[in-house]
Enzyme design. Structure first.
Site, PDB file in Angstrom:
ATOM      1  N   SER A  25       2.908   0.452   3.471  1.00 25.03           N
ATOM      2  CA  SER A  25       1.783   0.664   3.955  1.00 25.03           C
ATOM      3  C   SER A  25       1.369   2.159   3.605  1.00 25.03           C
ATOM      4  O   SER A  25       2.218   3.011   3.597  1.00 25.03           O
ATOM      5  CB  SER A  25       1.635   0.370   5.425  1.00 25.03           C
ATOM      6  OG  SER A  25       0.241   0.902   5.628  1.00 25.03           O
TER       7      SER A  25
ATOM      8  N   TYR B   2       3.949   1.489  14.235  1.00 27.48           N
ATOM      9  CA  TYR B   2       3.736   0.600  12.967  1.00 27.48           C
ATOM     10  C   TYR B   2       4.044   1.569  11.646  1.00 27.48           C
ATOM     11  O   TYR B   2       4.927   1.453  10.704  1.00 27.48           O
ATOM     12  CB  TYR B   2       2.228   0.143  12.632  1.00 27.48           C
ATOM     13  CG  TYR B   2       1.993  -0.570  11.672  1.00 27.48           C
ATOM     14  CD1 TYR B   2       2.231  -1.839  11.284  1.00 27.48           C
ATOM     15  CD2 TYR B   2       1.333   0.216  10.506  1.00 27.48           C
ATOM     16  CE1 TYR B   2       2.315  -2.662  10.216  1.00 27.48           C
ATOM     17  CE2 TYR B   2       0.984  -0.605   9.496  1.00 27.48           C
ATOM     18  CZ  TYR B   2       1.346  -1.859   9.092  1.00 27.48           C
ATOM     19  OH  TYR B   2       1.096  -2.240   7.874  1.00 27.48           O
TER      20      TYR B   2
ATOM     21  N   LYS C 166       7.081   1.413   8.587  1.00 28.15           N
ATOM     22  CA  LYS C 166       6.694   1.416   7.283  1.00 28.15           C
ATOM     23  C   LYS C 166       7.253   2.491   6.371  1.00 28.15           C
ATOM     24  O   LYS C 166       7.544   2.528   5.451  1.00 28.15           O
ATOM     25  CB  LYS C 166       5.004   1.343   7.071  1.00 28.15           C
ATOM     26  CG  LYS C 166       4.439  -0.126   7.506  1.00 28.15           C
ATOM     27  CD  LYS C 166       5.202  -1.062   6.903  1.00 28.15           C
ATOM     28  CE  LYS C 166       4.367  -2.505   7.173  1.00 28.15           C
ATOM     29  NZ  LYS C 166       5.022  -3.498   6.523  1.00 28.15           N
TER      30      LYS C 166
END
Length: 254
Positions: free
Chosen positions: A144, A158, A162
């Site tokens: 991401s 998150y 990533k």
């Protein structure tokens, strides 16, 4: 162009919807034989049906990527159906409702790490074993833009997963390059998917605010990310490995 993956077998995780489904359909359209892997049986079978309606070849395998047994079985199913594993797209992942780091629960952290990081680790582990046995292959991991730059969106947890995927991709690529295995990552910006819809409905941001994160002011279509996966699994990218390709409308350039 329509046959750039002709005759190759591809395992795509998280292919029941969104980017994964778009990738599975594109790979099949380009000539690949596809294994659709997901915990969502209904959505996964719908992806297979769509591929078959378009004249492609695919099977569905239920797989929870946090389970070593499930991932190993998915790789085995690919080899059992198509003889080998040429391409693997480790797309499956989750997002949690945005929270400031000091408010992230241990449960939420563990869930994100289990799916987004451990899941990619397990997928690569068993994919690489098969690719070593057959003499090579190509792996592309879903990362991401959040793993490349800091974003004020309450997604520290998150982003950490990533960023881990990007680092794991880079190191694994060097470890296995001489054995004929290429490993890259794709880092999308804000993509129009069900996950984005959930974030909008949860009040993380409006659609206009989401699109405004891109310098172009537009959201990305899942098909655009799928094209990058297809390129990285094709011979056109044969000299590319260990890279994290941003598909983010310039979001990470600022």
């Amino acid at each position: 162009m329509s046959e750039v993956l002709e005759g190759r077998s591809a395992l795509i995780t998280g292919a029941a919807q969104g980017i994964g489904a778009a990738t599975a359909r594109l790979f099949a359209a380009r000539g690949a034989k596809v294994v659709v892997a997901d915990v969502n049986e209904e959505g996964g079978k719908e992806t297979v049906a769509a591929i078959e309606r378009d004249g492609g070849e695919a099977i569905f395998v239920r797989a929870d990527i946090t389970s070593a047994a499930d991932v190993e079985a998915a790789v085995a199913a690919t080899v059992g159906a198509y003889g080998r594993l040429d391409c693997a797209v480790n797309n499956a992942g989750i997002e949690e409702q945005g929270s400031a780091l000091h408010e992230v629960t241990e449960e939420a952290w563990d869930k994100l790490v289990a799916v987004n990081l451990k899941g990619v680790f397990l997928s690569m582990k068993y994919e690489i074993r098969q690719m070593l046995a057959q003499g090579g292959g190509t792996i592309v991991n879903m990362a991401s833009v959040a793993g490349l730059v800091g974003l004020p969106l309450g997604i520290s947890d998150y982003s950490a997963t990533k960023g881990g995927v990007i680092s794991m991709t880079r190191t694994a690529a060097i470890e296995y390059v001489k054995q004929g295995i290429r490993i890259n990552a794709v880092c999308p910006g804000v993509v129009r998917t069900a996950l984005l819809d959930q974030a909008i409905q949860g009040g993380m941001f409006t659609e206009e605010q989401a699109a405004g994160l891109h310098p172009t002011g537009v959201l990305i279509d899942p098909a655009d990310v799928a094209e990058t996966f297809a390129f990285l699994c094709s011979d056109a990218s044969r000299h590319i490995t260990g890279q994290s390709i941003a598909v983010d409308c310039g979001m990470s350039a600022g």
